[in-house]
Scaffold this motif. Structure first.
Motif, PDB file in Angstrom:
ATOM      1  N   ILE A   1     -50.048 -50.244 -16.552  1.00 15.91           N
ATOM      2  CA  ILE A   1     -49.141 -51.079 -15.767  1.00 15.91           C
ATOM      3  C   ILE A   1     -47.839 -51.215 -16.534  1.00 15.91           C
ATOM      4  N   ILE A   2     -46.736 -50.881 -15.882  1.00 19.11           N
ATOM      5  CA  ILE A   2     -45.425 -50.953 -16.513  1.00 19.11           C
ATOM      6  C   ILE A   2     -44.442 -51.568 -15.532  1.00 19.11           C
ATOM      7  N   SER A   3     -43.543 -52.414 -16.015  1.00 17.18           N
ATOM      8  CA  SER A   3     -42.561 -53.043 -15.137  1.00 17.18           C
ATOM      9  C   SER A   3     -41.619 -51.983 -14.567  1.00 17.18           C
ATOM     10  N   ASN A   4     -41.175 -52.220 -13.353  1.00 18.45           N
ATOM     11  CA  ASN A   4     -40.301 -51.250 -12.684  1.00 18.45           C
ATOM     12  C   ASN A   4     -39.018 -51.018 -13.472  1.00 18.45           C
ATOM     13  N   ARG A   5     -38.485 -52.076 -14.062  1.00 19.50           N
ATOM     14  CA  ARG A   5     -37.235 -51.927 -14.820  1.00 19.50           C
ATOM     15  C   ARG A   5     -37.443 -51.021 -16.034  1.00 19.50           C
ATOM     16  N   ASN A   6     -38.518 -51.251 -16.785  1.00 21.61           N
ATOM     17  CA  ASN A   6     -38.779 -50.427 -17.962  1.00 21.61           C
ATOM     18  C   ASN A   6     -39.103 -48.990 -17.570  1.00 21.61           C
ATOM     19  N   LEU A   7     -39.791 -48.808 -16.445  1.00 20.95           N
ATOM     20  CA  LEU A   7     -40.149 -47.457 -16.020  1.00 20.95           C
ATOM     21  C   LEU A   7     -38.909 -46.640 -15.671  1.00 20.95           C
ATOM     22  N   LEU A   8     -37.953 -47.258 -14.960  1.00 17.80           N
ATOM     23  CA  LEU A   8     -36.758 -46.518 -14.564  1.00 17.80           C
ATOM     24  C   LEU A   8     -35.819 -46.264 -15.737  1.00 17.80           C
ATOM     25  N   ASP A   9     -35.990 -47.015 -16.837  1.00 18.56           N
ATOM     26  CA  ASP A   9     -35.173 -46.758 -18.021  1.00 18.56           C
ATOM     27  C   ASP A   9     -35.612 -45.508 -18.780  1.00 18.56           C
ATOM     28  N   LYS A  10     -36.778 -44.974 -18.435  1.00 20.48           N
ATOM     29  CA  LYS A  10     -37.315 -43.812 -19.146  1.00 20.48           C
ATOM     30  C   LYS A  10     -37.007 -42.521 -18.380  1.00 20.48           C
ATOM     31  N   GLU A  11     -37.125 -41.410 -19.096  1.00 18.47           N
ATOM     32  CA  GLU A  11     -37.023 -40.102 -18.449  1.00 18.47           C
ATOM     33  C   GLU A  11     -38.376 -39.778 -17.819  1.00 18.47           C
ATOM     34  N   ILE A  12     -38.394 -39.673 -16.505  1.00 21.61           N
ATOM     35  CA  ILE A  12     -39.641 -39.466 -15.762  1.00 21.61           C
ATOM     36  C   ILE A  12     -39.688 -38.023 -15.281  1.00 21.61           C
ATOM     37  N   ILE A  13     -40.805 -37.378 -15.516  1.00 26.71           N
ATOM     38  CA  ILE A  13     -41.032 -36.023 -15.017  1.00 26.71           C
ATOM     39  C   ILE A  13     -41.997 -36.127 -13.850  1.00 26.71           C
ATOM     40  N   ASN A  14     -41.533 -35.750 -12.668  1.00 28.34           N
ATOM     41  CA  ASN A  14     -42.380 -35.785 -11.475  1.00 28.34           C
ATOM     42  C   ASN A  14     -43.029 -34.408 -11.325  1.00 28.34           C
ATOM     43  N   ASN A  15     -44.284 -34.338 -11.760  1.00 24.20           N
ATOM     44  CA  ASN A  15     -44.980 -33.044 -11.724  1.00 24.20           C
ATOM     45  C   ASN A  15     -45.325 -32.602 -10.309  1.00 24.20           C
ATOM     46  N   THR A  16     -45.386 -33.547  -9.377  1.00 25.81           N
ATOM     47  CA  THR A  16     -45.699 -33.194  -7.988  1.00 25.81           C
ATOM     48  C   THR A  16     -44.587 -32.368  -7.367  1.00 25.81           C
TER      49      THR A  16
END
Length: 388
Positions: free
Chosen positions: A254-269
């Motif tokens: 579980i991660i807060s939306n704000r902290n999640l969007l601050d990271k580099e996210i790789i969408n493997n889908t």
């Protein structure tokens, strides 16, 4: 003495205010009566036109409501516009008709001023109602298209409150400005109040706006496989404050939306392919002409397993091997399919090398015997070699 003077002054002020109001009311009444007597024909024609306009506006409101009910797409733009038209108020329609009547029939200035003010109030607040319906409908439209209905259900009450407060606050300021009221202090007060509320609840609002960013920008959706930092998993739920991710190890993160969007996210889908590679080393005793055939040999193996060959070549002289590398792509985001193809390619490489007598290198040591003078000795006619 002072008390009697103050009471007398208050009484006089009340009398003056009441007398002024009565005087204005009498003036408005007499002016209206004189206007009706002198322009009765124009008034009758204008009333008839106004009644027709009022009925037309009622018909448009009913048409909008029916359009919203009949449309099967509950979040489409046709439904949104229909709902907005259906929210037209009777007060706005009535004041629109009266405004046209007064403008056509040469009404006195005091009547025109009163009607203009009431029409301004009706038009401004009606515009706020229409804007609220369109904005909220647009949010629902975007959310349903992105399959974020659960997130919207959690956030909709707050969104509706914020949108309504902002629009009706603007409408109130516009109305007061039309009354020649100095709204500078009111605007400043609303600004300071908004800043105070924002600072007090900045964490909540940050996560809320991050959730809305996920809804509208759609970096990922429920069910997508993503990775960030050292976490790999699939999206289980996008909430108002946090996002739940099921890791490949089975854990729920579980991660807060704000902290999640601050990271580099790789969408493997959303991958168009998955890339794999093998590093293959052959022994130094392999003839150069055989080494020259290895890239084409590996390319043939890769293409045999429905993968896209990228490149293959000699990469260097290792400690115990001549090193080659083959790189290939498996089309699509399916990791299970990529895993199976990579396994099949690796086994096929091993089989091909065994069939062709090509030895795959592994770490070795060679020990040579030497005489007292330090020169190698070969008592058996060949170098004494020990492999370990």
């Amino acid at each position: 003495m002072n008390s009697n003077s103050a009471a007398s002054a208050a009484t006089n002020t009340t009398q003056i205010t009441t007398a002024g109001f009565d005087q204005q009311a009498q003036y408005l009444f007499h002016s209206s009566a004189a206007w009706v007597q002198t322009h009765w024909l124009q008034i009758l024609i204008a009333v008839a036109i106004g009644a027709v306009i009022y009925l037309i506006l009622r018909g448009l409101r009913g048409w909008g409501a029916k359009l919203a009910r009949r449309n099967t797409d509950t979040t489409g733009w046709t439904t949104i516009i229909g709902k907005a038209i259906g929210k037209t108020t009777n007060f706005f329609m009535l004041m629109t008709a009266i405004k046209l009547v007064v403008g056509y029939s040469y009404a006195p200035t005091v009547v025109q001023t009163t009607v203009t003010f009431l029409f301004t109030v009706a038009a401004v607040f009606q515009a706020a109602i229409w804007a609220r319906e369109v904005i909220l409908g647009f949010i629902v439209h975007r959310t349903e298209a992105g399959e974020h209905g659960e997130t919207l259900g959690s956030a909709m009450s707050i969104i509706r409150l914020l949108v309504s407060f902002a629009l009706f606050a603007i409408a109130l300021i516009v109305v007061l400005d039309n009354l020649n009221v100095d709204v500078t202090g009111l605007v400043a007060g609303l600004g300071v109040g908004g800043i105070a509320i924002g600072l007090a609840a900045q964490g909540i609002f940050a996560d809320l706006f991050a959730a809305l960013s996920i809804i509208f920008d759609r970096p990922f959706r429920k069910g997508d496989s993503i990775s960030y930092d050292t976490t790999f998993g699939s999206i289980e739920q996008i909430g108002l404050k946090s996002t739940r991710i099921r890791s490949f190890d089975g854990e729920e993160r579980i991660i807060s939306n704000r902290n999640l969007l601050d990271k580099e996210i790789i969408n493997n889908t959303h991958r168009v392919h998955r890339r794999g590679s093998f590093a293959v080393g052959v022994i130094y005793q392999t003839p150069p002409e055989v080494c020259a055939k290895i890239p084409d040999m590996l390319k043939e193996i890769v293409e045999r397993h429905d993968c896209t060959f990228v490149r293959c070549g000699f990469t260097g002289f290792g400690a115990s091997s001549l090193d080659f590398e083959v790189i290939f792509d498996s089309d699509g985001p399916d990791y299970a399919q990529f895993y199976e193809r990579r396994t099949a390619i690796g086994i096929d490489i091993l089989k091909k090398f065994n069939d062709d007598g090509i030895d795959i290198a592994y770490p070795t040591q060679m020990t040579f015997a030497a005489g007292p003078d330090g020169k190698p000795v070969d008592p058996a006619g060949s170098a004494v070699v020990r492999e370990s």
